[in-house]
Design an enzyme around this catalytic site. Structure first.
Site, mmCIF file in Angstrom:
data_model
loop_
_atom_site.group_PDB
_atom_site.id
_atom_site.type_symbol
_atom_site.label_atom_id
_atom_site.label_comp_id
_atom_site.label_asym_id
_atom_site.label_seq_id
_atom_site.Cartn_x
_atom_site.Cartn_y
_atom_site.Cartn_z
ATOM 1 N N HIS A 252 0.161 4.003 -2.236
ATOM 2 C CA HIS A 252 0.398 2.738 -1.546
ATOM 3 C C HIS A 252 0.372 3.045 -0.050
ATOM 4 O O HIS A 252 0.920 4.070 0.371
ATOM 5 C CB HIS A 252 1.747 2.125 -1.929
ATOM 6 N N GLU A 290 -4.223 0.513 -6.134
ATOM 7 C CA GLU A 290 -4.373 -0.831 -6.698
ATOM 8 C C GLU A 290 -4.098 -1.873 -5.607
ATOM 9 O O GLU A 290 -3.121 -2.618 -5.700
ATOM 10 C CB GLU A 290 -3.467 -1.030 -7.926
#
Length: 337
Positions: A252, A290
């Site tokens: 992230h 993602e």
């Protein structure tokens, strides 16, 4: 760390004072003002490197420094052919050099060079953590190594002319900075973690206690500019959405400082982050992410670094793009300098 002929060879310098005198057909390197290595170069399909002189106290570091310099000045160079009067055992044992087909000729392969952990990992480099499988929260995965503290990665980016580094987040030191970044409307639009200092302390404390996530601060020339979370995919919420391997890592990413935005900065820190994760455990074969499927800018930056979009899928809180970068692809197309 200064160069010291009496220092331990397993703690090589970070090359802050490495300098060169060079031309098309020669190269001379010095470290801390001391001669390190002198070479004669013969350009061709494979650059031929002929040794003229070598620092006798540190032959491996001298060879490494020369490989680094030659590969960094030409990102298209994939192989060096070294002509040496005799092999350097440490260079052969580490993979820095490979025996060539002709006697006295040794090859340095770009894809192997950038997989060597030193000096990028500094003092944090260690042997591979032993594997023991365990089950937590219904998921079977390897036991994870204790989290590192302090700086974990440092590399000079020749394109930027800056040092890019990663260090483990320290809550007391970084809390206010982290909170300011999360409360930036640009960041909140994607992270949705705006809140108070106390809320952010609780968020970071939860991750600190979670063995599957490592929180990192990214720096340019030791100035913090970004926050990263590196997680083991097998234990993460992403695992049900693809066939996660035991040592896949996920990321992230958050750039908090406006002055360090832009594609040239992303190319530096994203490649450094991926490089660190592949070096941290040689069993890691893929790095995944993602991002939100509508975050076209970030997805484009990741494509530029050789990630590919495997598919789109639905998390409970967002439509996500599954971005994957394999170890072989990263090093075979390595553009680190």
């Amino acid at each position: 760390m200064p160069f010291d002929a009496a220092s331990q060879p397993l703690s090589p310098p970070r090359w802050r004072t490495l300098s060169a005198d060079e031309g098309d057909s020669w190269l001379s390197l010095t470290l801390e003002g001391r001669p390190l290595i002198q070479l004669r170069l013969v350009p061709g399909a494979c650059l031929e490197v002929h040794l003229q002189s070598l620092c006798p106290e540190r032959p491996y570091q001298a060879l490494w420094a020369a490989c680094y310099w030659l590969l960094s000045r030409d990102v298209a160079c994939q192989r060096l052919a070294w002509h040496l009067p005799e092999g350097v055992p440490q260079a052969l044992a580490s993979g820095l050099l490979l025996p060539g087909e002709q006697p006295g000729v040794y090859l340095c392969e770009r894809a192997l060079f950038w997989q060597l952990p030193q000096p990028w990992l500094g003092d944090t480099a260690a042997s591979v953590y032993p594997q023991q499988m365990q089950i937590s929260n219904g998921k079977r995965h390897p036991r994870r190594a204790p989290k590192p503290r302090g700086e974990v990665y440092r590399r000079f980016d020749a394109r930027l002319g800056s040092w890019v580094s990663l260090r483990a987040l320290e809550i007391d030191q970084d809390l206010e900075r982290f909170s300011r970044w999360q409360n930036n409307p640009r960041v909140d639009a994607f992270w949705q973690e705006s809140g108070s200092l106390q809320q952010h302390r609780e968020y970071l404390e939860k991750l600190e206690a979670d063995p599957h996530t490592l929180t990192l601060i990214g720096c340019f020339d030791d100035e913090p500019f970004a926050y990263f979370e590196a997680y083991w995919a097998k234990e993460d919420r992403i695992a049900p959405f693809y066939s996660a391997d035991d040592y896949d890592r996920g990321i992230h990413m958050l750039v908090g400082e406006e002055a360090h935005r832009g594609p040239h900065k992303v190319a530096s820190w994203l490649s450094a982050l991926v490089h660190y994760l592949f070096l941290d455990d040689p069993r890691t074969q893929r790095v995944v992410a993602e991002p939100r499927a509508d975050n076209g800018k970030m997805i484009g930056y990741m494509h530029d670094q050789c990630f590919h979009c495997d598919k789109e899928f639905d998390f409970p809180h967002k439509r996500a793009a599954l971005m994957i970068l394999g170890r072989e692809r990263f090093f075979d197309r390595c553009t680190l300098v």
